[in-house]
Design an enzyme around this catalytic site. Sequence first.
Site, PDB file in Angstrom:
ATOM      1  N   ASP A   1      33.358  92.893  62.558  1.00 12.43           N
ATOM      2  CA  ASP A   1      32.251  92.876  61.600  1.00 12.43           C
ATOM      3  C   ASP A   1      31.919  94.291  61.112  1.00 12.43           C
ATOM      4  O   ASP A   1      30.782  94.599  60.777  1.00 12.43           O
ATOM      5  CB  ASP A   1      31.000  92.170  62.165  1.00 12.43           C
ATOM      6  CG  ASP A   1      30.457  92.852  63.420  1.00 12.43           C
ATOM      7  OD1 ASP A   1      31.085  93.817  63.910  1.00 12.43           O
ATOM      8  OD2 ASP A   1      29.405  92.400  63.913  1.00 12.43           O
TER       9      ASP A   1
ATOM     10  N   ASN B   1      26.077  98.048  60.853  1.00  9.93           N
ATOM     11  CA  ASN B   1      27.384  98.637  60.578  1.00  9.93           C
ATOM     12  C   ASN B   1      27.746  98.519  59.100  1.00  9.93           C
ATOM     13  O   ASN B   1      27.178  97.704  58.385  1.00  9.93           O
ATOM     14  CB  ASN B   1      28.423  97.917  61.442  1.00  9.93           C
ATOM     15  CG  ASN B   1      28.320  98.386  62.886  1.00  9.93           C
ATOM     16  OD1 ASN B   1      28.118  99.567  63.139  1.00  9.93           O
ATOM     17  ND2 ASN B   1      28.431  97.462  63.822  1.00  9.93           N
TER      18      ASN B   1
ATOM     19  N   HIS C   1      25.086 101.439  70.556  1.00 14.13           N
ATOM     20  CA  HIS C   1      24.941 101.436  72.023  1.00 14.13           C
ATOM     21  C   HIS C   1      26.297 101.474  72.740  1.00 14.13           C
ATOM     22  O   HIS C   1      26.380 101.196  73.926  1.00 14.13           O
ATOM     23  CB  HIS C   1      24.064 100.276  72.505  1.00 14.13           C
ATOM     24  CG  HIS C   1      24.431  98.950  71.913  1.00 14.13           C
ATOM     25  ND1 HIS C   1      23.517  97.989  71.579  1.00 14.13           N
ATOM     26  CD2 HIS C   1      25.627  98.434  71.572  1.00 14.13           C
ATOM     27  CE1 HIS C   1      24.127  96.940  71.072  1.00 14.13           C
ATOM     28  NE2 HIS C   1      25.399  97.186  71.060  1.00 14.13           N
TER      29      HIS C   1
ATOM     30  N   HIS D   1      32.270 104.328  67.208  1.00 13.68           N
ATOM     31  CA  HIS D   1      33.338 103.394  67.616  1.00 13.68           C
ATOM     32  C   HIS D   1      34.661 104.125  67.873  1.00 13.68           C
ATOM     33  O   HIS D   1      35.714 103.487  67.866  1.00 13.68           O
ATOM     34  CB  HIS D   1      33.550 102.277  66.588  1.00 13.68           C
ATOM     35  CG  HIS D   1      32.472 101.239  66.624  1.00 13.68           C
ATOM     36  ND1 HIS D   1      32.573 100.038  65.970  1.00 13.68           N
ATOM     37  CD2 HIS D   1      31.269 101.207  67.248  1.00 13.68           C
ATOM     38  CE1 HIS D   1      31.473  99.314  66.173  1.00 13.68           C
ATOM     39  NE2 HIS D   1      30.664 100.017  66.950  1.00 13.68           N
TER      40      HIS D   1
ATOM     41  N   ASP E   1      33.355 100.454  72.166  1.00 18.09           N
ATOM     42  CA  ASP E   1      34.130  99.808  71.100  1.00 18.09           C
ATOM     43  C   ASP E   1      35.390 100.585  70.726  1.00 18.09           C
ATOM     44  O   ASP E   1      36.231 100.065  69.991  1.00 18.09           O
ATOM     45  CB  ASP E   1      33.243  99.605  69.862  1.00 18.09           C
ATOM     46  CG  ASP E   1      32.158  98.584  70.140  1.00 18.09           C
ATOM     47  OD1 ASP E   1      32.451  97.589  70.826  1.00 18.09           O
ATOM     48  OD2 ASP E   1      31.010  98.774  69.688  1.00 18.09           O
TER      49      ASP E   1
HETATM   50  P1  NAD Z   1      22.920  88.648  61.872  1.00 23.98           P
HETATM   51  O1  NAD Z   1      23.499  88.079  60.614  1.00 23.98           O
HETATM   52  O2  NAD Z   1      22.743  87.765  63.057  1.00 23.98           O
HETATM   53  O3  NAD Z   1      21.482  89.308  61.564  1.00 23.98           O
HETATM   54  C1  NAD Z   1      21.267  90.104  60.458  1.00 23.98           C
HETATM   55  C2  NAD Z   1      19.941  89.750  59.807  1.00 23.98           C
HETATM   56  O4  NAD Z   1      19.903  90.409  58.541  1.00 23.98           O
HETATM   57  C3  NAD Z   1      19.737  88.249  59.518  1.00 23.98           C
HETATM   58  O5  NAD Z   1      18.535  87.803  60.094  1.00 23.98           O
HETATM   59  C4  NAD Z   1      19.699  88.176  58.004  1.00 23.98           C
HETATM   60  O6  NAD Z   1      18.824  87.159  57.513  1.00 23.98           O
HETATM   61  C5  NAD Z   1      19.207  89.560  57.655  1.00 23.98           C
HETATM   62  N1  NAD Z   1      19.468  89.944  56.260  1.00 23.98           N
HETATM   63  C6  NAD Z   1      20.534  89.666  55.470  1.00 23.98           C
HETATM   64  N2  NAD Z   1      20.349  90.188  54.250  1.00 23.98           N
HETATM   65  C7  NAD Z   1      19.156  90.835  54.264  1.00 23.98           C
HETATM   66  C8  NAD Z   1      18.422  91.567  53.314  1.00 23.98           C
HETATM   67  N3  NAD Z   1      18.880  91.742  52.075  1.00 23.98           N
HETATM   68  N4  NAD Z   1      17.229  92.089  53.671  1.00 23.98           N
HETATM   69  C9  NAD Z   1      16.743  91.907  54.923  1.00 23.98           C
HETATM   70  N5  NAD Z   1      17.398  91.208  55.871  1.00 23.98           N
HETATM   71  C10 NAD Z   1      18.582  90.671  55.547  1.00 23.98           C
HETATM   72  O7  NAD Z   1      23.822  89.892  62.233  1.00 23.98           O
HETATM   73  P2  NAD Z   1      23.962  90.648  63.645  1.00 23.98           P
HETATM   74  O8  NAD Z   1      25.140  90.086  64.351  1.00 23.98           O
HETATM   75  O9  NAD Z   1      22.655  90.692  64.331  1.00 23.98           O
HETATM   76  O10 NAD Z   1      24.378  92.097  63.150  1.00 23.98           O
HETATM   77  C11 NAD Z   1      23.549  92.907  62.317  1.00 23.98           C
HETATM   78  C12 NAD Z   1      24.207  94.243  62.080  1.00 23.98           C
HETATM   79  O11 NAD Z   1      24.100  95.049  63.258  1.00 23.98           O
HETATM   80  C13 NAD Z   1      25.705  94.165  61.804  1.00 23.98           C
HETATM   81  O12 NAD Z   1      26.055  95.143  60.860  1.00 23.98           O
HETATM   82  C14 NAD Z   1      26.343  94.491  63.144  1.00 23.98           C
HETATM   83  O13 NAD Z   1      27.655  94.957  63.013  1.00 23.98           O
HETATM   84  C15 NAD Z   1      25.385  95.524  63.643  1.00 23.98           C
HETATM   85  N6  NAD Z   1      25.375  95.793  65.093  1.00 23.98           N
HETATM   86  C16 NAD Z   1      25.131  97.075  65.447  1.00 23.98           C
HETATM   87  C17 NAD Z   1      25.067  97.410  66.783  1.00 23.98           C
HETATM   88  C18 NAD Z   1      24.792  98.842  67.153  1.00 23.98           C
HETATM   89  O14 NAD Z   1      24.732  99.183  68.347  1.00 23.98           O
HETATM   90  N7  NAD Z   1      24.583  99.739  66.196  1.00 23.98           N
HETATM   91  C19 NAD Z   1      25.257  96.437  67.771  1.00 23.98           C
HETATM   92  C20 NAD Z   1      25.457  95.117  67.369  1.00 23.98           C
HETATM   93  C21 NAD Z   1      25.514  94.802  66.017  1.00 23.98           C
END
Ligand code: NAD
Length: 485
Positions: free
Chosen positions: A119, A153, A175, A203, A260
Amino acid sequence: MTAIKVGIIGAGSAAFSLRLVSDLCKTKGLSGSLVSLMDIDKDRLNAVHMLAKKFAEEFGADLRFETTTNVEDPIKDSSFVVNTALVGGHSYFEQVRNISEKHGYYRGIDSQEFNMVSDYYTISNFNQLKFMHDVAKAIERISPKAWLLQAANPVFELTNLITRTVPINMVGICHGHHGVDQIIEKLGLDTEKVEWQVAGVNHGIWLTKFMYEGKDAYPLIDELLEKEVKNFKPTNPFDDQISLVAKDMYEFYGKMPIGDTVRNGSWKYHYNLETKKKWFGEPWGGVDSELGWKWYQDRQAEIALAMQKVAKYFQENKNAKLLSKESFNEIISQTKNDVKEEFTKEIYNLLDPERKSGEQHILLANALLNNEKVDLVLNLPNNGTIPGIPDDVAVEIPVYADKDGIHRYKIDPALPERITKMYLYPRIMRMEWALEAFLTGDRKVLEEFLIRDPRTESYDQVVKVIDEILALPGNEEMRKHYSKK
Ligand code: NAD
């Protein structure tokens, strides 16, 4: 004590929001704060709001919440804006992946050398990059002193894009470095006596220092790998920190890949499902195979359902408490057993007053505002920290934060040159190509990305796959962007 406003964009990402809320509940210095939860999905938003309030109640924490579907609300008057939205959701990734595979790109055109995470899209993810860039610009306009904590991401591309083009305070947060904790746990070491450093790019981080009681402890990792990898059988698709692939990368690059990074090797580990199984273990071949990713997606769907059920229960039983595990298990009795176990464990860990979630956002806020010094691993411009890498490239490095800001630690010992030359440079190059495409709107750059892809056999293949992705519903703006001459 500093009462502030914290905005969370994409707050419907439930597990993530609850982690931040739980950390806030346990941070006395931020008592009285307002959390602005923003998402476009009202059901998800309401469920998170319900649970967040419940958490605060159980902790007796002085926190207030607001919910909104307007992206400017969590920015206005906020000191910190956490962005964790995923524009188009996971289903967009699947659409792109299906089109790509039809044209001969196994696991999709965005799976690239040193970027195999399923993703973490950089080529076809225009809507996500644009949204994140727009949020940064809105912060500059509405709350120029606020910090943007970029969690969604692709953190590497986004941290570079934003730090170079929008003059705000921002860091990328991931994380992934908790992979070090897994090594420490497997070795049975006392965390307090371990001294470690990781460095690289998001990553793509490497364990540069690993000392126990003041002595080099890498030999312990060598022994562990020797012992564990012989009959390696992962317990789940993410179980790869001590694996054949991690060992192979370590032997080639000279340091352990962390978190990752293990998923992000070269094509050697990813050509096809059979190859993935060989390196990441049976039955899934790691989380980024077709089997491993399905496992993850199914699990995420189960967790989302469980979250909705818990929220509905508390909606209907206003005085009920989260505290009893039995009653909690009753609410999610229909959830699959292993997911139920993990979900319950997560909720009860978050309720444990002695434990923080492991996310770094609230720790950083508290350090900057209340001068509670903390060591973190963050993404920010290199500025000479890793030799040989340009100053304006965002690196993931050990830092500490306090009232004076974020301070970089010296990377000592330094990263091996092989990592810089053979891993970081090619990964940085692809980040630069992704930004070049995004910032110029030149379709030829997208094409060139794929012309240089080992899976490409003809230019015709490149044109067809890009045409079909650009024609997807929802990609109207992307199509327009890449038709600029
Ligand atoms: P998800 O789809 O379950 O959740 C994302 C949320 O964003 C949803 O509730 C969705 O409704 C909302 N959304 C979509 N478009 C939007 C908009 N225009 N405005 C506001 N909200 C909106 O996704 P997820 O699996 O929770 O992942 C979210 C992101 O976090 C991904 O990019 C993922 O790769 C990333 N991630 C980062 C880390 C990290 O440590 N940095 C860890 C895990 C996931």
